[in-house]
Design a protein around this motif. Structure first.
Motif, PDB file in Angstrom:
ATOM      1  N   LEU A  62      39.807  35.320  43.836  1.00 13.33           N
ATOM      2  CA  LEU A  62      40.407  36.584  44.277  1.00 13.33           C
ATOM      3  C   LEU A  62      40.765  36.565  45.758  1.00 13.33           C
ATOM      4  CD1 LEU A  62      38.176  39.145  42.328  1.00 13.33           C
ATOM      5  CD2 LEU A  62      40.375  38.187  41.686  1.00 13.33           C
ATOM      6  N   THR A  63      40.257  35.585  46.496  1.00 10.75           N
ATOM      7  CA  THR A  63      40.563  35.487  47.940  1.00 10.75           C
ATOM      8  C   THR A  63      41.727  34.544  48.202  1.00 10.75           C
ATOM      9  OG1 THR A  63      38.985  33.666  48.230  1.00 10.75           O
ATOM     10  CG2 THR A  63      38.136  35.905  48.448  1.00 10.75           C
ATOM     11  N   TRP A  64      42.276  33.928  47.158  1.00  8.37           N
ATOM     12  CA  TRP A  64      43.383  32.988  47.378  1.00  8.37           C
ATOM     13  C   TRP A  64      44.641  33.733  47.834  1.00  8.37           C
ATOM     14  CZ3 TRP A  64      43.353  29.079  42.685  1.00  8.37           C
ATOM     15  CH2 TRP A  64      42.132  28.415  42.677  1.00  8.37           C
ATOM     16  N   ASP A  65      45.397  33.115  48.754  1.00 10.53           N
ATOM     17  CA  ASP A  65      46.674  33.661  49.213  1.00 10.53           C
ATOM     18  C   ASP A  65      47.758  33.120  48.281  1.00 10.53           C
ATOM     19  OD1 ASP A  65      48.921  34.582  50.454  1.00 10.53           O
ATOM     20  OD2 ASP A  65      48.412  33.845  52.471  1.00 10.53           O
TER      21      ASP A  65
ATOM     22  N   HIS B 263      44.500  38.334  39.265  1.00  8.72           N
ATOM     23  CA  HIS B 263      45.128  37.976  40.532  1.00  8.72           C
ATOM     24  C   HIS B 263      46.431  37.261  40.209  1.00  8.72           C
ATOM     25  CE1 HIS B 263      45.421  37.652  44.716  1.00  8.72           C
ATOM     26  NE2 HIS B 263      44.752  36.506  44.945  1.00  8.72           N
ATOM     27  N   THR B 264      47.552  37.643  40.858  1.00 15.17           N
ATOM     28  CA  THR B 264      48.831  37.040  40.524  1.00 15.17           C
ATOM     29  C   THR B 264      49.811  37.214  41.661  1.00 15.17           C
ATOM     30  OG1 THR B 264      50.695  37.083  38.989  1.00 15.17           O
ATOM     31  CG2 THR B 264      49.554  39.153  39.335  1.00 15.17           C
ATOM     32  N   SER B 265      50.759  36.289  41.734  1.00 13.97           N
ATOM     33  CA  SER B 265      51.854  36.401  42.700  1.00 13.97           C
ATOM     34  C   SER B 265      52.997  37.221  42.114  1.00 13.97           C
ATOM     35  CB  SER B 265      52.358  35.005  43.077  1.00 13.97           C
ATOM     36  OG  SER B 265      52.865  34.327  41.939  1.00 13.97           O
TER      37      SER B 265
ATOM     38  N   GLU C  67      53.450  40.702  40.827  1.00 16.04           N
ATOM     39  CA  GLU C  67      52.726  41.964  40.817  1.00 16.04           C
ATOM     40  C   GLU C  67      52.847  42.759  39.517  1.00 16.04           C
ATOM     41  OE1 GLU C  67      50.569  43.161  42.885  1.00 16.04           O
ATOM     42  OE2 GLU C  67      50.718  41.368  44.124  1.00 16.04           O
TER      43      GLU C  67
ATOM     44  N   LEU D 252      49.879  42.250  37.110  1.00 15.33           N
ATOM     45  CA  LEU D 252      48.493  42.431  37.550  1.00 15.33           C
ATOM     46  C   LEU D 252      47.800  43.476  36.669  1.00 15.33           C
ATOM     47  CD1 LEU D 252      46.370  41.613  39.613  1.00 15.33           C
ATOM     48  CD2 LEU D 252      47.114  43.512  41.055  1.00 15.33           C
TER      49      LEU D 252
ATOM     50  N   TYR E 169      37.794  30.951  34.470  1.00 12.62           N
ATOM     51  CA  TYR E 169      39.166  31.411  34.699  1.00 12.62           C
ATOM     52  C   TYR E 169      40.149  30.452  34.040  1.00 12.62           C
ATOM     53  CZ  TYR E 169      37.010  34.311  38.339  1.00 12.62           C
ATOM     54  OH  TYR E 169      36.241  35.202  39.005  1.00 12.62           O
TER      55      TYR E 169
END
Length: 933
Positions: free
Chosen positions: A93-96, A120-122, A124, A127, A177
């Protein structure tokens, strides 16, 4: 002259007619040659066109493979990067992800947790998306989450827009995950120029006017065409193959050869030729790759060809008409008239035939519907079960006449009410929710609920429901069949109560006491208090039974229990362990003296004189006490040590109290001797088997036998199995001994099968220790294989006295045994720890009613309803019953009334050696039941 002129006219007419005939004949030959040439040219053009289109489709497949190969390499590269990053930082969850997306050439990243939710996703919009709402996707994602390797999936491709969506899935090593990469390759395809399919299509259709349409279909996973990916759809909308053409297309795929079908359009009278050409792709191992395969549908309009031929025919006819007389025109007119008249007559006959067929079919359908309605109405009106027809809101549109006898309501007043209004308040929301779910996701509904009877009582109903779905897949109404199971539930409750209480005194039995003691030990462990177990045995009670009879002894036990209960207060539990033995659990003690004081009080009330049936007598008792945690930390140890202390009191003179800590513990020489001898008994051939027959109770046919272990010690003689089997279990020797028993019994029964008794069954006991062995299932399978024994004729008996928590752990092993084909028998039923709920779950084929119930079984005792309830319950569950310990004709008669399936006991035979059993097998059909002492 006239005659001559007439002849000339006739000659001229003849010549004219001959010329016309000759012209028509030669014109026909020329027309036929032209038609053949034209057909040949058309076929040639069709062949060229088909080869051209096949090449286009193959180029398309190569385009897909090249594009997918490039994506595959990138996804594998990025998956390794993501796994390495997870090893360094498992807090996903902390990944950019935005930064990672740029590093990954625009690939979107999705992180899915064990609940199948995008956490968590790039991208949105996805999500919080949960895939459990789609069962097929949920199963796919769950399998990939539990996998161990990288996998990819291509979801959809469009030729016109050159879009490609591709995903890869990488489970984390700890399976917490699922890491997903995905891309929509609108811009990525610029690296691959592809093919301008729209231009190609228009070029093909302009040059080939007889080509009505051209479609390319994508094959499904099963190898059947189901979706268009075609090149002629300008709006890029899905086009589905016509249902009537699918069989020919399917045949082309299966045989990998073109298929042709002609069809005439009844509206515009055009004839179309459908040509299906399969393009099958193959994997590296030369297997068909249906996912990348295509099938081409080419539709030719043969009407255009026919019209061209007809135009040429008109030219020839026109040329003939220039040199022909009015007679030719008249002949043509007459010909056309009769041809059309014949066609009209043909069409009229055909239409009349179809109309008669449809009319007859409708009449037959209506008759069939009336017959079906009459039959179903007859069934509904005479069934004892309730039948409802409900609408979406639960309003009763129909109810069967049995509503009067089952619920007490009149049919006319009950119809139109809401069915849910009379359901118990604690059940209604649960049932209503299930009903709503069936409206959305049609299936089947099975539930038990409480329903209000007109007489003012709640009854139990078992309902089975099924939705009525229309052609659009929507639920319109709901059919429910309900059955009154109130009496069955009451019987189950009675059996459940009897399973936990003593039938004579209504005290808790051994099973319930063990549960209460276990709870008391857990509580004592948490708060640090003492728990005491008192074991009490009435002294010389056997003398009362022997001299005054068991009925009088039962009255004495009841009186004694009343006396003891005057000393008992909550939360103390008094239980009857059997016969004249009782146990008491004292939880939450602070001092051991509290248990000693209660024991003195009990001795005091028991020693007071009893007056019963004008007889005055006194009782005494031997009492042993064990304390937690000093004398034991579990149920079995405490009960055993309290029992030891009680027997120590009897050895010292009875009528006293002794704590386990005060008992002298001499070395048990005999036990050590037995354990030592048992280790050599198998090798020294000291163990042997005896067999006790099992008989069908209704016709007295022999169904099989039970193998029983015996031991003849070289010094001590024959040892009781009740003495040496516990030693074998505690020492672990029961494992090799148990395998020997099973193998010996199977070999012996195989011998009897060959002698002409192939249906006889063999029953072998499995101990608790054997069930704990990891290799038990393999051992049984190997014995069956080595002995060539039919598993369907082997009964494995497991004792019900096993603790219920142990049974939970054994479920998997029991089901594995069941897969071998053997039958499972629950032995000593009614004395152990199992419950009705566990009985429903266990893969049990038979129940063995414990002989303690059978020995005291008479129609006047309290054991009779227990045995009857157990047999009735087993029949409801589809389980056969075996009663063991049958020693009298009275037992046999009662069990026949209760419809028990099989019996085993001395009424037929004591356990026999193999040679004696062989004699019994040969003669048992002529043997009458007798009582053997």
């Amino acid at each position: 002259m006239f005659f001559k002129g007439a002849n000339q006219v006739r000659l001229i007419i003849g010549i004219g007619i001959f010329s016309i005939i000759f012209t028509v004949f030669t014109s026909y030959l020329n027309f036929r040659d032209y038609q053949h040439t034209l057909n040949t040219e058309i076929d040639y053009q069709k062949a060229l066109l088909e080869r051209h289109i096949i090449q286009i489709v193959e180029d398309t497949n190569n385009y897909y493979k090249l594009l997918e190969s490039s994506l595959q390499k990138k996804m594998e590269e990025y998956s390794h990067v993501m796994l390495k990053k997870y090893e360094e930082n498992p807090d996903v969850l902390t990944w950019d992800l935005e930064k990672m997306k740029k590093e990954f050439d625009g690939f979107d990243i999705f992180i899915i947790d064990q609940n199948l939710t995008v956490v968590h996703t790039s991208f949105e919009p996805d999500l919080g998306l949960n895939f459990k709402t789609n069962p097929s996707l949920a199963e796919m994602f769950a399998n990939r989450l539990q996998g161990n390797s990288f996998s990819t999936d291509r979801l959809e491709m469009s030729i016109n827009t050159k879009e490609l969506k591709k995903f890869s899935y990488i489970p984390t090593p700890d399976h917490k995950y699922l890491l997903e990469l995905g891309i929509n390759m609108k811009n990525y395809t610029t690296q691959f120029p592809g093919i301008d399919y729209e231009s190609v299509y228009h070029e093909l259709t302009v040059k080939n006017p007889f080509l009505q349409q051209l479609r390319v279909y994508k094959l499904s996973y099963t190898g059947y065409p189901d979706r268009v990916i075609g090149i002629n759809d300008e709006q890029n909308n899905p086009i589905f193959m016509e249902q009537e053409n699918i069989p020919k297309a399917r045949e082309a795929i299966v045989n990998n050869e073109p298929k042709q079908v002609n069809r005439k359009d009844s509206e515009n009278k055009s004839e179309f030729e459908f040509k299906y050409i399969p393009i099958i792709s193959y994997t590296e191992d030369e297997k068909p790759d249906y996912y990348n395969s295509r099938i081409i549908e080419m539709v030719y309009n043969n009407t255009i060809l026919e019209e061209k031929i007809k135009r040429q025919q008109v030219r020839f006819i026109s040329a003939i008409a220039l040199v022909s007389s009015v007679l030719t025109v008249l002949m043509i007119i007459i010909y056309q008239f009769f041809r059309r008249l014949e066609e009209g007559r043909f069409h009229l006959t055909e239409a009349n035939t179809k109309l008669n067929q449809e009319l007859n079919l409708r009449i037959e359908t209506e008759d069939s519907l009336r017959d079906s309605e009459t039959k179903y109405r007859l069934i509904a009106d005479h069934t004892s079960d309730l039948i409802y027809l409900l609408d979406k809101e639960g309003i009763v549109n129909y109810c069967s006449p049995s509503v009067v006898s089952v619920l007490g309501y009149a049919v006319d007043t009950y119809q139109g009410e809401n069915w849910f209004d009379r359901i118990h308040p604690e059940d209604v929301e649960r049932v209503r929710e299930l009903y709503r779910d069936q409206m959305i996701n049609p299936g089947s509904l099975r539930e038990e609920l409480r329903y209000w009877h007109k007489e003012g009582v709640w009854i139990m109903l078992e309902i089975n429901g099924k939705p009525i779905v229309n052609s659009n897949g929507r639920t319109e109404r709901f059919v429910i069949v309900a059955r009154d199971i109130t009496q069955r539930k009451q019987s189950e409750e009675t059996v459940r109560y009897m399973a936990y209480h003593d039938a004579l005194t209504n005290l808790p039995n051994r099973r319930l006491l063990a549960e209460k003691l276990n709870s008391a030990l857990e509580e004592s462990s948490q708060i640090g208090s003492l728990t005491a177990v008192i074991y009490l045995d009435l002294d010389r009670f056997k003398i009362i039974n022997d001299t005054l009879g068991h009925s009088f002894g039962d009255l004495v036990l009841k009186k004694a229990v009343k006396r003891i209960m005057t000393c008992i207060e909550d939360p103390i539990t008094l239980a009857r362990m059997g016969g004249d033995e009782f146990a008491i659990v004292l939880p939450q003690l602070t001092h051991e003296e509290e248990a000693v004081k209660l024991s003195r009080d009990i001795l005091a009330v028991l020693t007071e004189p009893f007056l019963l049936n004008n007889r005055k007598f006194t009782l005494s008792a031997s009492i042993g006490i064990a304390f937690y945690p000093s004398d034991g930390e579990n149920v079995e140890t405490l009960l055993k040590n309290a029992d030891i202390a009680m027997y120590a009191v009897k050895d010292q003179g009875k009528n006293s109290i002794l704590c386990f800590s005060e008992v002298e513990k001499p070395v048990d020489v005999r036990r050590l001797m037995l354990e030592s001898g048992l280790r050599k008994a198998l090798a020294n051939n000291e163990l042997f088997l005896v067999y006790q027959p099992q008989m069908a109770i209704q016709n007295e046919d022999m169904t099989g036998m039970e193998a029983l272990l015996r031991w003849e010690h070289p010094e001590l003689g024959v040892i009781s199995p009740y003495e040496f089997i516990p030693i074998a279990e505690e020492s672990g020797l029961i494992v090799p001994i148990g395998e020997w028993i099973l193998r010996t019994a199977c070999l012996q029964m195989k011998h009897w099968h060959k002698q002409g008794y192939p249906s006889l069954r063999m029953a072998v006991n499995l101990s608790v220790r054997q069930l704990l062995e990891p290799q038990l299932v393999d051992m049984v399978a190997n014995v069956l294989k080595d002995t060539d024994f039919d598993p369907a004729l082997l009964d494995l008996e497991i004792t019900e006295s096993m603790k219920i928590e142990d049974m939970d752990h054994m479920f998997h092993k029991l089901f594995e045994l069941k897969k071998l084909g053997v039958n499972l028998v629950l032995d000593d039923f009614g004395t152990g720890y199992s419950s009705l709920s566990y009985l429903r779950k266990l893969p049990v084929d038979k129940l063995k009613v414990n002989q303690t119930f059978i020995r005291e079984l008479t129609l006047s005792t309290n054991h009779a309803p227990i045995v009857r309830s157990v047999i009735s319950m087993a029949k409801d569950l589809g389980i056969r019953t075996v009663a063991e310990g049958i020693e009298s004709k009275e037992h046999l008669s009662i069990l026949q009334q209760y419809q028990c399936d099989e019996i085993q006991g001395y009424v037929y035979s004591r356990p026999l050696l193999s040679k004696d059993m062989e004699t019994f097998i040969h003669s048992h059909k002529h043997k009458k039941p007798h009582h053997t002492k």
